[in-house]
Design a protein around this motif. Structure first.
Motif, mmCIF file in Angstrom:
data_model
loop_
_atom_site.group_PDB
_atom_site.id
_atom_site.type_symbol
_atom_site.label_atom_id
_atom_site.label_comp_id
_atom_site.label_asym_id
_atom_site.label_seq_id
_atom_site.Cartn_x
_atom_site.Cartn_y
_atom_site.Cartn_z
ATOM 1 N N ARG A 149 4.221 1.612 -13.727
ATOM 2 C CA ARG A 149 3.868 2.711 -12.804
ATOM 3 C C ARG A 149 2.417 3.116 -13.033
ATOM 4 N NH1 ARG A 149 8.733 7.078 -11.870
ATOM 5 N NH2 ARG A 149 10.359 5.620 -11.228
ATOM 6 N N THR A 150 1.530 2.502 -12.251
ATOM 7 C CA THR A 150 0.092 2.685 -12.413
ATOM 8 C C THR A 150 -0.455 3.377 -11.174
ATOM 9 O OG1 THR A 150 0.094 0.562 -13.574
ATOM 10 C CG2 THR A 150 -2.053 1.517 -13.028
ATOM 11 N N PRO A 151 -0.847 4.646 -11.267
ATOM 12 C CA PRO A 151 -1.341 5.354 -10.077
ATOM 13 C C PRO A 151 -2.473 4.601 -9.385
ATOM 14 C CG PRO A 151 -1.004 6.897 -11.873
ATOM 15 C CD PRO A 151 -0.825 5.523 -12.461
ATOM 16 N N THR A 152 -2.418 4.566 -8.073
ATOM 17 C CA THR A 152 -3.383 3.981 -7.136
ATOM 18 C C THR A 152 -3.325 2.458 -7.076
ATOM 19 O OG1 THR A 152 -5.346 3.695 -8.565
ATOM 20 C CG2 THR A 152 -4.957 5.904 -7.619
ATOM 21 N N PHE A 153 -2.570 1.802 -7.926
ATOM 22 C CA PHE A 153 -2.508 0.346 -7.891
ATOM 23 C C PHE A 153 -1.555 -0.104 -6.784
ATOM 24 C CE2 PHE A 153 -4.221 -1.776 -11.936
ATOM 25 C CZ PHE A 153 -5.248 -0.842 -12.044
ATOM 26 N N ARG A 158 -2.839 15.493 -16.701
ATOM 27 C CA ARG A 158 -2.270 14.708 -17.796
ATOM 28 C C ARG A 158 -3.280 13.728 -18.352
ATOM 29 N NH1 ARG A 158 -0.009 14.904 -22.077
ATOM 30 N NH2 ARG A 158 1.230 16.521 -21.031
ATOM 31 N N SER A 159 -4.089 13.137 -17.486
ATOM 32 C CA SER A 159 -5.155 12.233 -17.939
ATOM 33 C C SER A 159 -6.111 12.967 -18.876
ATOM 34 C CB SER A 159 -5.918 11.689 -16.723
ATOM 35 O OG SER A 159 -7.063 10.967 -17.120
ATOM 36 N N ARG A 160 -6.495 14.186 -18.496
ATOM 37 C CA ARG A 160 -7.403 14.967 -19.339
ATOM 38 C C ARG A 160 -6.746 15.288 -20.680
ATOM 39 N NH1 ARG A 160 -7.996 19.770 -21.115
ATOM 40 N NH2 ARG A 160 -6.135 20.530 -20.014
ATOM 41 N N GLU A 209 -6.783 8.279 -16.961
ATOM 42 C CA GLU A 209 -6.922 7.711 -15.627
ATOM 43 C C GLU A 209 -5.680 6.869 -15.287
ATOM 44 O OE1 GLU A 209 -9.069 8.842 -13.609
ATOM 45 O OE2 GLU A 209 -10.173 9.984 -15.109
ATOM 46 N N GLN A 210 -5.851 5.650 -14.768
ATOM 47 C CA GLN A 210 -4.670 4.858 -14.398
ATOM 48 C C GLN A 210 -3.783 4.544 -15.598
ATOM 49 O OE1 GLN A 210 -7.570 4.497 -12.894
ATOM 50 N NE2 GLN A 210 -7.060 4.597 -10.722
ATOM 51 N N CYS A 211 -4.365 4.543 -16.793
ATOM 52 C CA CYS A 211 -3.598 4.249 -18.005
ATOM 53 C C CYS A 211 -2.623 5.369 -18.366
ATOM 54 C CB CYS A 211 -4.543 4.013 -19.186
ATOM 55 S SG CYS A 211 -5.717 2.661 -18.925
ATOM 56 N N THR A 212 -2.685 6.487 -17.649
ATOM 57 C CA THR A 212 -1.760 7.596 -17.872
ATOM 58 C C THR A 212 -0.348 7.225 -17.453
ATOM 59 O OG1 THR A 212 -3.497 9.237 -17.556
ATOM 60 C CG2 THR A 212 -1.241 9.975 -17.198
ATOM 61 N N GLY A 213 -0.232 6.411 -16.400
ATOM 62 C CA GLY A 213 1.082 6.134 -15.850
ATOM 63 C C GLY A 213 1.574 7.294 -15.001
ATOM 64 N N ARG A 272 0.813 -1.212 0.000
ATOM 65 C CA ARG A 272 0.000 0.000 0.000
ATOM 66 C C ARG A 272 0.847 1.264 0.000
ATOM 67 N NH1 ARG A 272 -4.307 -0.262 -2.130
ATOM 68 N NH2 ARG A 272 -4.998 1.595 -0.999
ATOM 69 N N GLU A 273 2.170 1.141 -0.066
ATOM 70 C CA GLU A 273 3.018 2.323 0.019
ATOM 71 C C GLU A 273 2.790 3.293 -1.132
ATOM 72 O OE1 GLU A 273 6.931 0.607 2.425
ATOM 73 O OE2 GLU A 273 6.992 0.843 0.241
ATOM 74 N N ALA A 274 2.853 2.804 -2.367
ATOM 75 C CA ALA A 274 2.739 3.705 -3.514
ATOM 76 C C ALA A 274 1.396 4.433 -3.538
ATOM 77 C CB ALA A 274 2.984 2.950 -4.818
ATOM 78 N N PRO A 275 0.259 3.727 -3.431
ATOM 79 C CA PRO A 275 -1.009 4.467 -3.447
ATOM 80 C C PRO A 275 -1.162 5.438 -2.282
ATOM 81 C CG PRO A 275 -1.379 2.122 -3.052
ATOM 82 C CD PRO A 275 0.036 2.266 -3.468
ATOM 83 N N ALA A 276 -0.606 5.098 -1.118
ATOM 84 C CA ALA A 276 -0.697 6.009 0.021
ATOM 85 C C ALA A 276 0.120 7.265 -0.233
ATOM 86 C CB ALA A 276 -0.217 5.308 1.287
ATOM 87 N N GLU A 277 1.318 7.117 -0.784
ATOM 88 C CA GLU A 277 2.152 8.275 -1.098
ATOM 89 C C GLU A 277 1.481 9.176 -2.129
ATOM 90 O OE1 GLU A 277 6.446 6.014 -0.306
ATOM 91 O OE2 GLU A 277 5.799 6.528 -2.335
ATOM 92 N N GLN A 278 0.882 8.565 -3.139
ATOM 93 C CA GLN A 278 0.229 9.344 -4.190
ATOM 94 C C GLN A 278 -0.981 10.090 -3.646
ATOM 95 O OE1 GLN A 278 -0.422 6.102 -6.902
ATOM 96 N NE2 GLN A 278 1.785 5.738 -7.022
ATOM 97 N N ALA A 279 -1.778 9.403 -2.829
ATOM 98 C CA ALA A 279 -2.988 10.028 -2.294
ATOM 99 C C ALA A 279 -2.663 11.200 -1.371
ATOM 100 C CB ALA A 279 -3.828 8.993 -1.553
ATOM 101 N N SER A 280 -1.511 11.159 -0.725
ATOM 102 C CA SER A 280 -1.143 12.233 0.200
ATOM 103 C C SER A 280 -0.379 13.368 -0.478
ATOM 104 C CB SER A 280 -0.289 11.653 1.335
ATOM 105 O OG SER A 280 0.936 11.149 0.832
#
Length: 492
Positions: A401-405, A77-79, A107-111, A58-66
């Protein structure tokens, strides 16, 4: 054999440790201070350590969310990616990417949004290297979308792509279950910085490439064979030159406003005799198969000189071998998408995998410590150089590198992948006058620096010859390996 733990015991111990695991439906995992001092005995001590290990997923998604800046950059970038895809549909209507889940790269496909030109956290573009859009047909007529990456100061070859000079090159192939090209740009940028020419691309049925061939043959998750056949196509296109153009581009030209190149437009930067391949997930199985094809499917000798598989080495049976029962559903899902074919160890190969898989769950008993090394053993037993690394707390997403995964911190598992991927290619593809040649062995043997990143469940192993004439063989890198002497095997 350790006793099986019920879900209730797992949750009780997790709460004791201050961890909120996915089995409880919680959010980001954390470890409470003093968890090491709880005094659990026997099996509970082992499980306490396992839950701390599991918390790393859970480290990567926690770091991203914070990180509000990261989240803002990602969504912007997703937009922009979605907008750019809509523009391509209007400007180049010949593309047939409509059925691909990640066609928009949104979305997550942005990387990782920081690897794009407008953010460029690494200071890559225009300073270290550049990328240019490229397209080419596969052998069945599906158009594939990709990018070529080159160092800004790359020396030119002789102008016709011959190996009188030029740089080594690497072709990177995506994973399955819809993992588009941008998820692997971290590797492209690191390899370019190390002095490589790189091709990234979306196989048929993935990302922005065509979903189908002109006669309706599908790709990606519907046809895992493309992770072999398209990998061959990509290598052929990568090695094409003005004197030896890439034949499918002339054969399938539609004249529909969606451009392709007759040959690799940076052929003058590439030494065609030094080509490696890297792949993730189904792309890793594909790479394991492709490196051993002899003769090469389109004629001549196999041009691949080294391989890095971002998963276990080998075929589907090797990937699935001795998996814990809790991964059975995940491996069944993956095996629906992987290519078929036998693996023949031929060139130096490195595998990289993690403690957990697609949907991480805590281990409830000690797994087989050699379960990740089945493919490695085939290389070693055939006398072909090999290395297998297993990331502590790592998941299947350490390499995409998939955000939130679920994944360890991108500065932990992905950093290990980055270090050893470059070092392995440097060991087998670099020449004496090139940066990275002289210290490649040292970087592959940097146990003090990277040993704590390795799994304590699964053994990381190596068996390769150093440039110094020494042979390095170790059955458990984390546990420690003695220094070799000339002509002897380095063993645990």
């Amino acid at each position: 054999m350790r006793r099986q733990y019920t879900r209730r015991i797992l949750l009780r111990l997790a709460a004791t440790a201050g961890i909120v695991p996915a089995v409880a439906g919680g959010g980001a995992a954390a470890t409470a201070p003093g968890a090491d001092l709880l005094g659990l005995d026997g099996d509970e001590e082992w499980l306490q350590r396992e839950l701390r290990n599991y918390a790393k997923t859970r480290e990567a998604p926690a770091e991203q969310a914070s990180d509000s800046g990261f989240m803002r950059r990602w969504q912007e970038r997703s937009r922009q990616n979605g907008q750019r895809y809509a523009e391509r549909v209007a400007e180049e209507p010949g593309w047939r990417s409509h059925a691909n889940l990640c066609a928009t790269w949104s979305e997550q496909c942005t990387g990782d949004p920081d690897l794009y030109r407008d953010v460029d956290e690494r200071g890559f573009y225009g300073t270290v290297g550049e990328r240019r859009r490229v397209a080419f047909y596969d052998r069945q007529g599906a158009r594939l979308s990709g990018h070529l990456w080159t160092p800004t100061d790359a020396p030119a070859a002789d102008g016709r792509g011959n190996a009188t000079s030029g740089l080594p090159g690497v072709v990177i192939t995506n994973g399955s279950v819809q993992a588009p090209e941008p998820l692997y740009w971290w590797a492209a940028q690191s390899l370019v910085a190390a002095g490589y020419v790189v091709l990234t691309y979306d196989p048929r049925g993935q990302g922005r490439s065509d979903s189908v061939t002109p006669d309706g043959q599908r790709g990606g998750n519907a046809d895992g064979e493309v992770f072999v056949t398209n990998q061959v196509d990509a290598v052929d296109f990568f090695r094409s030159t003005p004197d030896s153009p890439y034949a499918p581009n002339a054969e399938y030209d539609r004249g529909d406003g969606a451009p392709v190149e007759p040959y690799n437009p940076v052929a003058d930067r590439l030494d065609r005799s030094r080509v490696g391949i890297a792949g993730h997930s189904a792309g890793a199985i594909g790479a394991s198969i492709v490196q051993g094809l002899d003769p090469w499917p389109t004629g001549g000798d196999n041009p691949v000189g080294a391989v890095v598989a971002w998963d276990n080495l080998g075929e589907s049976d090797d990937i699935a071998a001795r998996r814990p029962e809790r991964e059975a559903e995940d491996i069944a899902t993956l095996l629906e998408t992987v290519p078929g074919g036998e693996v023949e160890p031929r060139v130096p190969a490195m595998g990289q995998s993690g403690d957990y898989f697609l949907t991480p769950r805590p281990h409830v008993e000690s797994p087989d410590p050699d379960a990740r090394s089945t493919g490695f053993a085939a290389w070693r037993d055939d006398g072909v150089p090999a290395y297998q690394l297993v990331v502590r707390g790592g998941t299947h997403y350490e390499w995409s590198r998939t955000p939130t995964f679920p994944a360890t911190s991108w500065g932990f598992g992905n950093a290990l992948a980055d270090h050893y991927t470059v070092a392995w290619f440097d060991r087998w593809l670099k020449e004496p006058d090139e940066p990275g040649y002289g210290d490649a062995d040292d970087r592959l043997l940097a146990d003090d620096e990277w040993g704590d990143h390795l799994s304590f469940h699964y053994r990381s192993k190596r068996a390769f010859d150093g440039r110094n004439g020494r042979k390095y063989a170790c059955e458990d890198v984390r546990d420690g390996c003695d220094t070799a002497v000339p002509g002897e095997q380095r063993r645990e």
